[in-house]
Design a protein around this motif. Structure first.
Motif, PDB file in Angstrom:
ATOM      1  N   LEU A  41      -0.044  11.091  -4.403  1.00 26.01           N
ATOM      2  CA  LEU A  41      -1.031  10.638  -4.849  1.00 26.01           C
ATOM      3  C   LEU A  41      -0.635   9.078  -5.297  1.00 26.01           C
ATOM      4  O   LEU A  41      -1.312   8.300  -4.824  1.00 26.01           O
ATOM      5  CB  LEU A  41      -1.767  11.151  -6.130  1.00 26.01           C
ATOM      6  N   LEU A  42       0.720   9.114  -5.854  1.00 25.49           N
ATOM      7  CA  LEU A  42       1.040   7.650  -6.064  1.00 25.49           C
ATOM      8  C   LEU A  42       1.578   7.074  -4.782  1.00 25.49           C
ATOM      9  O   LEU A  42       1.247   5.820  -4.407  1.00 25.49           O
ATOM     10  CB  LEU A  42       2.315   7.666  -6.951  1.00 25.49           C
ATOM     11  N   ILE A  43       1.936   7.757  -3.815  1.00 25.11           N
ATOM     12  CA  ILE A  43       2.360   7.049  -2.551  1.00 25.11           C
ATOM     13  C   ILE A  43       1.023   6.532  -1.669  1.00 25.11           C
ATOM     14  O   ILE A  43       1.078   5.650  -1.314  1.00 25.11           O
ATOM     15  CB  ILE A  43       3.205   8.087  -1.844  1.00 25.11           C
ATOM     16  N   ALA A  44      -0.095   7.545  -1.824  1.00 26.92           N
ATOM     17  CA  ALA A  44      -1.303   7.108  -1.217  1.00 26.92           C
ATOM     18  C   ALA A  44      -1.907   5.890  -1.712  1.00 26.92           C
ATOM     19  O   ALA A  44      -2.384   5.174  -1.198  1.00 26.92           O
ATOM     20  CB  ALA A  44      -2.248   8.189  -1.330  1.00 26.92           C
ATOM     21  N   TYR A  45      -1.877   5.707  -3.073  1.00 21.95           N
ATOM     22  CA  TYR A  45      -2.357   4.577  -3.850  1.00 21.95           C
ATOM     23  C   TYR A  45      -1.710   3.418  -3.522  1.00 21.95           C
ATOM     24  O   TYR A  45      -2.041   2.285  -3.335  1.00 21.95           O
ATOM     25  CB  TYR A  45      -2.659   4.815  -5.330  1.00 21.95           C
ATOM     26  N   GLY A  46      -0.481   3.353  -3.250  1.00 19.09           N
ATOM     27  CA  GLY A  46       0.413   2.249  -2.876  1.00 19.09           C
ATOM     28  C   GLY A  46       0.295   1.706  -1.540  1.00 19.09           C
ATOM     29  O   GLY A  46       0.151   0.706  -1.252  1.00 19.09           O
ATOM     30  N   ILE A  47      -0.125   2.671  -0.807  1.00 15.89           N
ATOM     31  CA  ILE A  47      -0.430   2.158   0.756  1.00 15.89           C
ATOM     32  C   ILE A  47      -1.963   1.818   0.583  1.00 15.89           C
ATOM     33  O   ILE A  47      -2.082   0.580   1.387  1.00 15.89           O
ATOM     34  CB  ILE A  47      -0.406   3.699   1.576  1.00 15.89           C
ATOM     35  N   PHE A  48      -2.787   2.406   0.002  1.00 10.60           N
ATOM     36  CA  PHE A  48      -3.820   1.575  -0.248  1.00 10.60           C
ATOM     37  C   PHE A  48      -3.931   0.358  -0.615  1.00 10.60           C
ATOM     38  O   PHE A  48      -4.506  -0.798  -0.194  1.00 10.60           O
ATOM     39  CB  PHE A  48      -5.029   2.548  -1.187  1.00 10.60           C
ATOM     40  N   ARG A  49      -3.034  -0.202  -2.036  1.00 13.93           N
ATOM     41  CA  ARG A  49      -2.842  -1.250  -2.253  1.00 13.93           C
ATOM     42  C   ARG A  49      -2.273  -2.296  -1.475  1.00 13.93           C
ATOM     43  O   ARG A  49      -2.692  -3.474  -1.249  1.00 13.93           O
ATOM     44  CB  ARG A  49      -2.074  -1.422  -3.623  1.00 13.93           C
ATOM     45  N   ILE A  50      -1.512  -1.782  -0.516  1.00 11.13           N
ATOM     46  CA  ILE A  50      -0.875  -2.529   0.414  1.00 11.13           C
ATOM     47  C   ILE A  50      -1.816  -3.131   1.565  1.00 11.13           C
ATOM     48  O   ILE A  50      -1.912  -4.267   2.079  1.00 11.13           O
ATOM     49  CB  ILE A  50       0.563  -2.006   0.956  1.00 11.13           C
ATOM     50  N   VAL A  51      -2.489  -2.102   2.103  1.00  8.41           N
ATOM     51  CA  VAL A  51      -3.376  -2.284   2.998  1.00  8.41           C
ATOM     52  C   VAL A  51      -4.532  -3.098   2.662  1.00  8.41           C
ATOM     53  O   VAL A  51      -4.809  -4.260   3.233  1.00  8.41           O
ATOM     54  CB  VAL A  51      -4.252  -0.904   3.684  1.00  8.41           C
ATOM     55  N   ARG A  52      -4.921  -3.164   1.392  1.00  8.95           N
ATOM     56  CA  ARG A  52      -6.102  -3.956   0.986  1.00  8.95           C
ATOM     57  C   ARG A  52      -5.475  -5.350   0.740  1.00  8.95           C
ATOM     58  O   ARG A  52      -6.206  -6.265   0.863  1.00  8.95           O
ATOM     59  CB  ARG A  52      -6.424  -3.399  -0.366  1.00  8.95           C
ATOM     60  N   GLY A  53      -4.182  -5.445   0.198  1.00  5.26           N
ATOM     61  CA  GLY A  53      -3.662  -6.648   0.109  1.00  5.26           C
ATOM     62  C   GLY A  53      -3.604  -7.698   1.593  1.00  5.26           C
ATOM     63  O   GLY A  53      -3.590  -8.685   1.543  1.00  5.26           O
ATOM     64  N   ILE A  54      -3.134  -6.750   2.458  1.00  2.21           N
ATOM     65  CA  ILE A  54      -2.932  -7.350   3.799  1.00  2.21           C
ATOM     66  C   ILE A  54      -4.247  -7.756   4.295  1.00  2.21           C
ATOM     67  O   ILE A  54      -4.300  -8.773   4.894  1.00  2.21           O
ATOM     68  CB  ILE A  54      -2.398  -6.375   4.875  1.00  2.21           C
ATOM     69  N   ILE A  55      -5.598  -7.023   4.153  1.00  2.00           N
ATOM     70  CA  ILE A  55      -6.602  -7.377   4.701  1.00  2.00           C
ATOM     71  C   ILE A  55      -7.003  -8.649   4.012  1.00  2.00           C
ATOM     72  O   ILE A  55      -7.672  -9.526   4.624  1.00  2.00           O
ATOM     73  CB  ILE A  55      -7.602  -6.202   4.451  1.00  2.00           C
ATOM     74  N   ARG A  56      -6.887  -8.838   2.718  1.00  2.00           N
ATOM     75  CA  ARG A  56      -7.182  -9.858   1.912  1.00  2.00           C
ATOM     76  C   ARG A  56      -6.783 -11.290   2.415  1.00  2.00           C
ATOM     77  O   ARG A  56      -7.032 -12.407   2.516  1.00  2.00           O
ATOM     78  CB  ARG A  56      -7.236  -9.641   0.381  1.00  2.00           C
ATOM     79  N   ILE A  57      -5.327 -10.937   2.606  1.00  2.00           N
ATOM     80  CA  ILE A  57      -4.578 -12.142   2.684  1.00  2.00           C
ATOM     81  C   ILE A  57      -4.913 -12.704   4.402  1.00  2.00           C
ATOM     82  O   ILE A  57      -4.894 -13.869   4.620  1.00  2.00           O
ATOM     83  CB  ILE A  57      -2.941 -11.762   3.227  1.00  2.00           C
ATOM     84  N   LYS A  58      -5.267 -11.673   5.109  1.00  2.00           N
ATOM     85  CA  LYS A  58      -5.599 -12.087   6.612  1.00  2.00           C
ATOM     86  C   LYS A  58      -7.052 -12.923   6.718  1.00  2.00           C
ATOM     87  O   LYS A  58      -7.548 -13.712   7.226  1.00  2.00           O
ATOM     88  CB  LYS A  58      -5.871 -10.762   7.747  1.00  2.00           C
ATOM     89  N   ASN A  59      -8.147 -12.344   5.520  1.00  2.64           N
ATOM     90  CA  ASN A  59      -9.292 -13.035   5.641  1.00  2.64           C
ATOM     91  C   ASN A  59      -9.284 -14.207   4.923  1.00  2.64           C
ATOM     92  O   ASN A  59     -10.130 -15.174   5.167  1.00  2.64           O
ATOM     93  CB  ASN A  59     -10.177 -12.214   4.682  1.00  2.64           C
ATOM     94  N   ASN A  60      -8.175 -14.572   3.941  1.00  2.00           N
ATOM     95  CA  ASN A  60      -7.901 -16.006   3.392  1.00  2.00           C
ATOM     96  C   ASN A  60      -7.553 -16.990   4.453  1.00  2.00           C
ATOM     97  O   ASN A  60      -7.740 -18.240   4.306  1.00  2.00           O
ATOM     98  CB  ASN A  60      -7.306 -15.736   2.348  1.00  2.00           C
TER      99      ASN A  60
END
Length: 61
Positions: A41-60
């Protein structure tokens, strides 16, 4: 700044998940099945945070 911090936080969640799986310890000693589930669960949440951060960086950009 928040996006880069989200990447760093995601990395630390992944590391914490691996540590929980390997040492079967998270504040208290865990049963192996509980340690595997919590670690996953912690690993999955970490991957979710990383993917969400990458998407936001690309959108900015």
């Amino acid at each position: 700044m928040f996006n880069w911090l989200s990447l760093l936080t995601g990395f630390f969640y992944i590391v914490l998940g691996v540590v929980v799986i390997l040492y079967k310890f998270f504040i208290i000693i865990l049963e192996p099945n509980v340690a595997y589930m919590l670690g996953a669960l912690l690993i999955a949440y970490g991957i979710f945070r990383i993917v969400r951060g990458i998407i936001r960086i690309k959108n900015n950009d």
